[in-house]
Design an enzyme around this catalytic site. Structure first.
Site, PDB file in Angstrom:
ATOM      1  N   ASP A 205      38.169  10.132  -5.440  1.00 32.36           N
ATOM      2  CA  ASP A 205      37.362  11.521  -5.430  1.00 32.36           C
ATOM      3  C   ASP A 205      36.844  12.024  -3.958  1.00 32.36           C
ATOM      4  O   ASP A 205      35.400  12.171  -4.018  1.00 32.36           O
ATOM      5  CB  ASP A 205      36.072  11.179  -6.496  1.00 32.36           C
ATOM      6  N   GLU A 449      36.302   0.708  -7.251  1.00 25.12           N
ATOM      7  CA  GLU A 449      36.716   0.952  -8.964  1.00 25.12           C
ATOM      8  C   GLU A 449      38.187   0.869  -8.940  1.00 25.12           C
ATOM      9  O   GLU A 449      39.191   1.709  -9.105  1.00 25.12           O
ATOM     10  CB  GLU A 449      36.549   2.157  -9.008  1.00 25.12           C
ATOM     11  N   TYR A 502      27.961   5.655 -15.221  1.00 28.76           N
ATOM     12  CA  TYR A 502      27.587   7.169 -15.029  1.00 28.76           C
ATOM     13  C   TYR A 502      27.141   7.344 -16.632  1.00 28.76           C
ATOM     14  O   TYR A 502      27.752   8.337 -17.355  1.00 28.76           O
ATOM     15  CB  TYR A 502      28.698   8.009 -14.577  1.00 28.76           C
ATOM     16  N   GLU A 538      26.522   2.465  -7.922  1.00 28.92           N
ATOM     17  CA  GLU A 538      26.630   4.099  -7.910  1.00 28.92           C
ATOM     18  C   GLU A 538      25.943   4.310  -9.378  1.00 28.92           C
ATOM     19  O   GLU A 538      25.958   3.711 -10.259  1.00 28.92           O
ATOM     20  CB  GLU A 538      28.256   4.547  -8.104  1.00 28.92           C
TER      21      GLU A 538
HETATM   22  C1  BDP Z   1      32.697   7.134  -8.849  1.00 26.82           C
HETATM   23  C2  BDP Z   1      33.686   6.825  -7.774  1.00 26.82           C
HETATM   24  C3  BDP Z   1      33.384   7.991  -6.727  1.00 26.82           C
HETATM   25  C4  BDP Z   1      33.218   9.195  -7.300  1.00 26.82           C
HETATM   26  C5  BDP Z   1      32.278   9.298  -8.487  1.00 26.82           C
HETATM   27  C6  BDP Z   1      31.903  10.418  -9.208  1.00 26.82           C
HETATM   28  O1  BDP Z   1      33.566   5.603  -7.045  1.00 26.82           O
HETATM   29  O2  BDP Z   1      34.230   7.948  -5.718  1.00 26.82           O
HETATM   30  O3  BDP Z   1      32.947  10.422  -6.417  1.00 26.82           O
HETATM   31  O4  BDP Z   1      32.592   8.197  -9.357  1.00 26.82           O
HETATM   32  O5  BDP Z   1      32.836  10.774 -10.202  1.00 26.82           O
HETATM   33  O6  BDP Z   1      33.600   6.611 -10.028  1.00 26.82           O
HETATM   34  O7  BDP Z   1      31.248  11.393  -8.802  1.00 26.82           O
END
Ligand code: BDP
Length: 639
Positions: A205, A449, A502, A538
């Site tokens: 991404d 990932e 997330y 993250e």
């Molecule tokens: C994670 C990835 C990261 C993405 C992020 C996103 O590791 O590179 O930019 O999600 O979607 O899964 O913002």
């Protein structure tokens, strides 16, 4: 198979990639025996738009000045070429682009070739590069984020009085075996696409910026020279130990003298011999930012060699910063100098507006000022190695680094095959070779990932992690997972569990109320299964600066703030036992491929791409300074 694809694969076969590295990759520095000339600035540039992208090779563009082969553009180096012009075709270009530059090599360098070498070094160029000097191919390199260099003394021996032509061709085509992987997809439906139409697909991404991204330099060394230095430090009570190994090329008959100096330039220890140990009484340790009033304390190690050569005595000097510190992982803690360290930091990108991924000093310094303002003590080099110039400042300021290789987007089964694995091993060798002496680097990350639930992932990651530990036995190794704790095949081999999640964004979008339950379970599941410390590598939410809504809605500043608050509530509980760190996604907004989920890039930054704070930046700042305070070190700083 199309021409573009063939051109790329054939080149790899013809040129034969080498596996297993020889030689060191010391950062070029001026010393009493070495000179350096920067080749940054405007280069001539030409994209090969021929259908097969092979015109440059067929017509040997490297054999003359690029401007003599056709129309050229002025292109800055270092910079990505994508956003420099108004041409959308160049922004999205896939294939070979060509650069060249006229360089005057100092006469005294050329006059001294009997006793000196001239080395050409490229800090990084994305992704595959071939280099010619005066029309002769001198080297090639695969991989977009690590340096490569070549001794060009021989080529230059008759160049006195003539300008030298340096030509670099760079190809940004990714395959399932490159790191990161990608694939070219040809669109063969003539009712929807013109003839020969193709796109490059990636499963990571960020925008696949390309070009010469880091400084290109010429530097000299004596003909017998210090090729590599390895430093390992240890501590016993108040004494620091600096073990060193120097490798010398050009002669078997030489002497080595090393001198360690403190910040005040006083000699604190000396030794003789290519391998040895220095003892530093009452050592000033290298501490992370906010853990000591003098974070990032660096000694300087001067290495001096003397060799007898046909033309007399040859001396070489190289000076390298040394931070004395230890790193160790226990079941629940990450210990730096045997003190528990909690990562409160960020994930970054090298993403600098119109320069793309090109090195830019102003942005680098601004980013470090923002990190300090934020109270961040660490970052992960998501998702590729960063410039050495950035790493130098991490060493200097005490910013702790999880050093990640470009193993991002490894999702397809073919990318777990032997060819990919072999290349991944080489990339880890290059990364460790470059960064092994950096005190700021406390852990290697071999991937982000990957599809680590796939059956071959177990063998794949076991092999890479084992190899990395053989290369460097002093640092833990990990990769960052978003797989289910039960199905992740590589987790048994990592030292620290690193997880991305997330909740309320990609899962249950809009439902902030589920974050805490899900996050608690995430940590419990991983910890119960592996009893290894965990970093939340993250978490975050896309936020358009200036969008507001209360009650909070996705994409508003209020929503991002609340995602953070829910995560923090759980992190505060879990850091009492298994959680050893949290890294926000992301430090700043950054460019991505165009898609319906990206509004001119990824907007999960707590700063905008122009480095202005969103509301979340203040929340994080408040938190990080409190976290630093709770470690008990801050009182010394009177803040
Ligand atoms: C994670 C990835 C990261 C993405 C992020 C996103 O590791 O590179 O930019 O999600 O979607 O899964 O913002």
């Amino acid at each position: 198979m199309s021409g573009l694809w063939r051109c790329w694969t054939l080149l790899l076969l013809v040129t034969g990639l080498s596996h297993g590295l020889s030689g060191g990759m010391l950062h070029p520095r001026e010393t009493p025996t070495r000179e350096l000339k920067e080749l940054g600035g405007i280069w001539s540039f030409r994209a090969d738009n021929s259908p097969e992208r092979d015109e440059g090779f067929r017509l040997q563009w490297y054999a003359k000045w690029l401007r003599q082969t056709g129309p050229v553009l002025d292109m800055p180096v270092p910079a990505s070429y994508n956003d420099i012009t108004q041409d959308i075709g160049l922004r999205n270009f896939i294939g070979w682009v060509w650069y060249d530059k006229e360089v005057w090599v100092p006469s005294r360098w050329l006059e001294n070739l009997a006793s000196n070498r001239i080395v050409l070094r490229v800090g990084s160029a994305h992704y595959f590069s071939i280099v010619w000097v005066n029309g002769a191919q001198v080297t090639q390199h695969e991989g977009g984020h690590l340096p490569f260099e070549v001794d060009i003394s021989n080529i230059l021996k008759d160049s006195l009085g003539c300008p030298c032509r340096i030509t670099i061709a760079v190809n940004n085509t990714l395959t399932l075996n490159t790191l990161p992987p990608g694939s070219i997809q040809f669109m063969n439906d003539p009712t929807r696409y013109p003839k020969g139409y193709f796109v490059q697909n990636t499963e990571f991404d960020f925008f696949n910026y390309a070009g010469i991204h880091r400084p290109v330099v010429l530097y000299t060394t004596p003909s017998v020279y210090i090729d590599d230095i390895t430093i390992i430090t240890d501590i016993w009570e108040s004494t620091g130990f600096v073990r060193y190994e120097v490798s010398v090329v050009g002669s078997d008959y030489y002497s080595v003298a090393v001198t360690l100096r403190c910040k005040l330039d006083q000699v604190v220890a000396t030794a003789q011999g290519a391998i040895g140990q220095l003892k530093v009484a009452n050592a000033n340790l290298w501490w992370p930012y906010l853990m000591d009033e003098n974070p990032g304390y660096l000694y300087s190690l001067e290495v001096k060699i003397n060799a007898n050569t046909d033309s007399g005595v040859c001396e070489d000097v190289y000076t390298i910063p040394v931070g004395i510190r230890t790193v160790r992982v226990s079941a629940q803690q990450f210990l730096i100098n045997e003190k528990p360290f909690y990562f409160h930091g960020v994930n970054k990108h090298e993403d600098y507006d119109i320069r793309g991924k090109g090195l830019d000093w102003s942005t680098i310094v601004k980013d470090f000022n923002l990190l300090k303002w934020l109270g961040a003590n660490s970052f992960r080099t998501s998702h590729y190695p960063y410039a050495e110039e950035i790493m130098d400042l991490c060493d200097k300021y005490g910013i702790v680094v999880i050093d990640e290789c470009p193993g991002v987007g490894i999702r397809q089964p073919e990318s777990f095959g032997n060819k990919s694995l072999q290349h991944h091993l080489v990339v880890m060798e290059e990364l460790v070779r470059r960064d092994k002496n950096r005190p700021s680097v406390v852990m290697w990350s071999v991937a982000n990932e990957p599809a680590s639930q796939l059956p071959p992932a177990g063998y794949y990651f076991k092999t890479i992690i084992t190899h990395t530990k053989e290369l460097d036995s002093t640092r833990p190794v990990t990769y960052v997972s978003n797989a289910n704790f039960n199905s992740d095949q590589g987790a048994p081999y990592v030292d620290v569990i690193c997880v991305n999640s997330y909740f309320s964004w990609y899962h249950d979008p809009g439902h902030l109320e589920v974050i805490q339950l899900q996050l608690n379970n995430q940590f419990d599941n991983w910890y119960d299964k592996y009893q290894k410390p965990i970093i939340q590598t993250e978490y975050g939410a896309d936020t358009i600066p200036g969008f507001h809504n209360d009650p909070p809605l996705m994409f508003t500043e209020e929503y991002q703030a609340l995602v953070l608050k829910h995560y923090h509530a759980v992190l505060d509980e879990k850091r009492k036992n298994c959680v050893i760190g949290e890294l926000i996604w992301n430090f700043a907004d950054f460019m991505t491929v165009q898609s319906v989920t990206r509004v001119v890039g990824n907007k999960k930054g707590i700063f905008t791409r122009q480095r202005q704070p969103k509301s979340a930046a203040f929340i994080l700042r408040d938190r990080y300074w409190k976290l630093a305070n709770s470690t008990g070190y801050l009182h010394k700083l009177n803040v």
